[in-house]
Write a protein that holds these residues in place. Structure first.
Motif, PDB file in Angstrom:
ATOM      1  N   LEU A 299      27.293  27.176  33.184  1.00 40.52           N
ATOM      2  CA  LEU A 299      27.480  28.581  33.521  1.00 40.52           C
ATOM      3  C   LEU A 299      27.937  29.376  32.300  1.00 40.52           C
ATOM      4  CD1 LEU A 299      29.205  28.224  37.016  1.00 40.52           C
ATOM      5  CD2 LEU A 299      26.847  28.920  36.549  1.00 40.52           C
ATOM      6  N   SER A 300      28.802  28.771  31.489  1.00 43.97           N
ATOM      7  CA  SER A 300      29.273  29.443  30.269  1.00 43.97           C
ATOM      8  C   SER A 300      28.133  29.650  29.284  1.00 43.97           C
ATOM      9  CB  SER A 300      30.383  28.610  29.613  1.00 43.97           C
ATOM     10  OG  SER A 300      31.502  28.523  30.454  1.00 43.97           O
ATOM     11  N   ALA A 301      27.269  28.619  29.135  1.00 41.42           N
ATOM     12  CA  ALA A 301      26.125  28.740  28.232  1.00 41.42           C
ATOM     13  C   ALA A 301      25.169  29.825  28.705  1.00 41.42           C
ATOM     14  CB  ALA A 301      25.392  27.399  28.136  1.00 41.42           C
ATOM     15  N   ALA A 302      24.998  29.922  30.014  1.00 46.11           N
ATOM     16  CA  ALA A 302      24.137  30.967  30.571  1.00 46.11           C
ATOM     17  C   ALA A 302      24.722  32.344  30.312  1.00 46.11           C
ATOM     18  CB  ALA A 302      23.940  30.745  32.069  1.00 46.11           C
ATOM     19  N   ALA A 303      26.046  32.466  30.454  1.00 43.68           N
ATOM     20  CA  ALA A 303      26.708  33.748  30.203  1.00 43.68           C
ATOM     21  C   ALA A 303      26.559  34.158  28.742  1.00 43.68           C
ATOM     22  CB  ALA A 303      28.184  33.648  30.579  1.00 43.68           C
ATOM     23  N   GLU A 304      26.665  33.201  27.835  1.00 41.04           N
ATOM     24  CA  GLU A 304      26.476  33.491  26.403  1.00 41.04           C
ATOM     25  C   GLU A 304      25.055  33.964  26.135  1.00 41.04           C
ATOM     26  OE1 GLU A 304      27.542  30.185  23.966  1.00 41.04           O
ATOM     27  OE2 GLU A 304      29.586  30.058  24.762  1.00 41.04           O
ATOM     28  N   PHE A 305      24.083  33.327  26.786  1.00 41.18           N
ATOM     29  CA  PHE A 305      22.681  33.710  26.598  1.00 41.18           C
ATOM     30  C   PHE A 305      22.452  35.146  27.057  1.00 41.18           C
ATOM     31  CE2 PHE A 305      18.363  34.164  28.261  1.00 41.18           C
ATOM     32  CZ  PHE A 305      17.605  33.770  27.162  1.00 41.18           C
ATOM     33  N   THR A 306      22.961  35.483  28.241  1.00 45.85           N
ATOM     34  CA  THR A 306      22.742  36.836  28.771  1.00 45.85           C
ATOM     35  C   THR A 306      23.467  37.892  27.938  1.00 45.85           C
ATOM     36  OG1 THR A 306      24.591  36.646  30.329  1.00 45.85           O
ATOM     37  CG2 THR A 306      22.430  35.948  31.107  1.00 45.85           C
ATOM     38  N   ALA A 307      24.620  37.520  27.381  1.00 46.43           N
ATOM     39  CA  ALA A 307      25.386  38.481  26.587  1.00 46.43           C
ATOM     40  C   ALA A 307      24.631  38.899  25.323  1.00 46.43           C
ATOM     41  CB  ALA A 307      26.743  37.891  26.212  1.00 46.43           C
ATOM     42  N   LYS A 308      23.737  38.031  24.841  1.00 50.04           N
ATOM     43  CA  LYS A 308      22.975  38.329  23.624  1.00 50.04           C
ATOM     44  C   LYS A 308      21.768  39.217  23.898  1.00 50.04           C
ATOM     45  CE  LYS A 308      24.253  33.936  21.466  1.00 50.04           C
ATOM     46  NZ  LYS A 308      23.766  32.598  21.011  1.00 50.04           N
ATOM     47  N   LYS A 309      21.443  39.422  25.174  1.00 51.31           N
ATOM     48  CA  LYS A 309      20.284  40.241  25.534  1.00 51.31           C
ATOM     49  C   LYS A 309      20.765  41.626  25.966  1.00 51.31           C
ATOM     50  CE  LYS A 309      17.639  36.681  24.891  1.00 51.31           C
ATOM     51  NZ  LYS A 309      16.709  36.627  23.742  1.00 51.31           N
ATOM     52  N   SER A 310      20.560  42.598  25.119  1.00 50.73           N
ATOM     53  CA  SER A 310      21.111  43.928  25.375  1.00 50.73           C
ATOM     54  C   SER A 310      20.518  44.585  26.620  1.00 50.73           C
ATOM     55  CB  SER A 310      20.868  44.832  24.157  1.00 50.73           C
ATOM     56  OG  SER A 310      19.480  44.920  23.882  1.00 50.73           O
ATOM     57  N   ASN A 311      19.281  44.220  26.973  1.00 49.67           N
ATOM     58  CA  ASN A 311      18.640  44.852  28.135  1.00 49.67           C
ATOM     59  C   ASN A 311      18.619  43.927  29.346  1.00 49.67           C
ATOM     60  OD1 ASN A 311      16.938  43.163  26.770  1.00 49.67           O
ATOM     61  ND2 ASN A 311      15.208  44.575  26.669  1.00 49.67           N
ATOM     62  N   TRP A 312      19.503  42.944  29.375  1.00 53.01           N
ATOM     63  CA  TRP A 312      19.539  42.006  30.509  1.00 53.01           C
ATOM     64  C   TRP A 312      19.849  42.736  31.822  1.00 53.01           C
ATOM     65  CZ3 TRP A 312      18.352  36.841  30.780  1.00 53.01           C
ATOM     66  CH2 TRP A 312      18.678  36.196  31.988  1.00 53.01           C
TER      67      TRP A 312
END
Length: 203
Positions: free
Chosen positions: A163-176
């Motif tokens: 879940l933490s890795a997924a949160a990091e991934f989404t945080a890097k996508k400005s238009n998520w």
């Protein structure tokens, strides 16, 4: 179904697990047929070791099948194929061997590589890359519990690290925040109602 309907030109193929063809199918046969416990231990241990090789072979065959479908329907599997593991991919008979789940996941990840990933996909109007029809955010999870060592009844679990890795991934996508979001997993990571009851089974 995909091959029969390939004229529709699918944009994405997703496989949500149970890809392996029961790599431990001989396990119960062996443990039931032997006469002495010592021999049973030896036979079962041999099946455990053979399981890794059989699992890899089964997964490689499944990968070839899926990439073959991608080729048939005219899509690029490197960008348009997503795969997550199921309990039958990581546990013998989908139930046994929780202590080896981590190794099985390593084999699954080695075989499927980038097909098991988080992704952010853009779908454009045919023939016009200036018009984006849809932004699709995809999070791919392993829902087979890697830490449980007891008989699991194929119950699911997504660990905090994932879940933490997924949160990091989404945080890097400005238009998520503007994307349609999809979570891929196998089955029931949440408590499930028992058949014939109205309550939830405790995990």
């Amino acid at each position: 179904i995909l091959l029969a309907d390939k004229d529709r030109h699918p944009d994405l193929i997703v496989d949500t697990g149970d890809i392996a063809d029961n790599p431990g199918s001989q396990f119960l046969e062996t443990s039931n047929e032997v006469s002495f416990w010592r021999r049973a231990q030896q036979e079962v241990r041999a099946k455990w070791y053979g399981w890794e090789s059989t699992l890899r072979t089964s997964l490689v065959g499944a990968r070839g099948y899926l990439t073959g479908i991608c080729e048939e329907v005219g899509i690029n599997p490197e960008h348009q194929l997503l795969v997550v593991p199921g309990n039958h991919d990581l546990l013998m008979q989908g139930l046994f061997g929780a202590g080896r789940t981590k190794r099985a996941l390593e084999i699954f990840s080695e075989v499927f590589g980038n097909y098991f990933r988080h992704d952010f996909l853009r779908f454009y109007s045919p023939g016009n890359t200036e018009v984006c029809l849809c932004n699709l955010g995809v999070l791919s999870f392993n829902s087979t519990d890697q830490n449980r060592r007891a008989f699991s009844l194929a119950s699911g679990h997504i660990c905090l690290d994932e879940l933490s890795a997924a949160a990091e991934f989404t945080a890097k996508k400005s238009n998520w925040a503007d994307a349609f979001c999809l979570a891929l997993m196998h089955h029931h990571p949440l408590p499930m109602a028992l058949a014939g009851t109205r309550g939830l089974a405790e995990d």
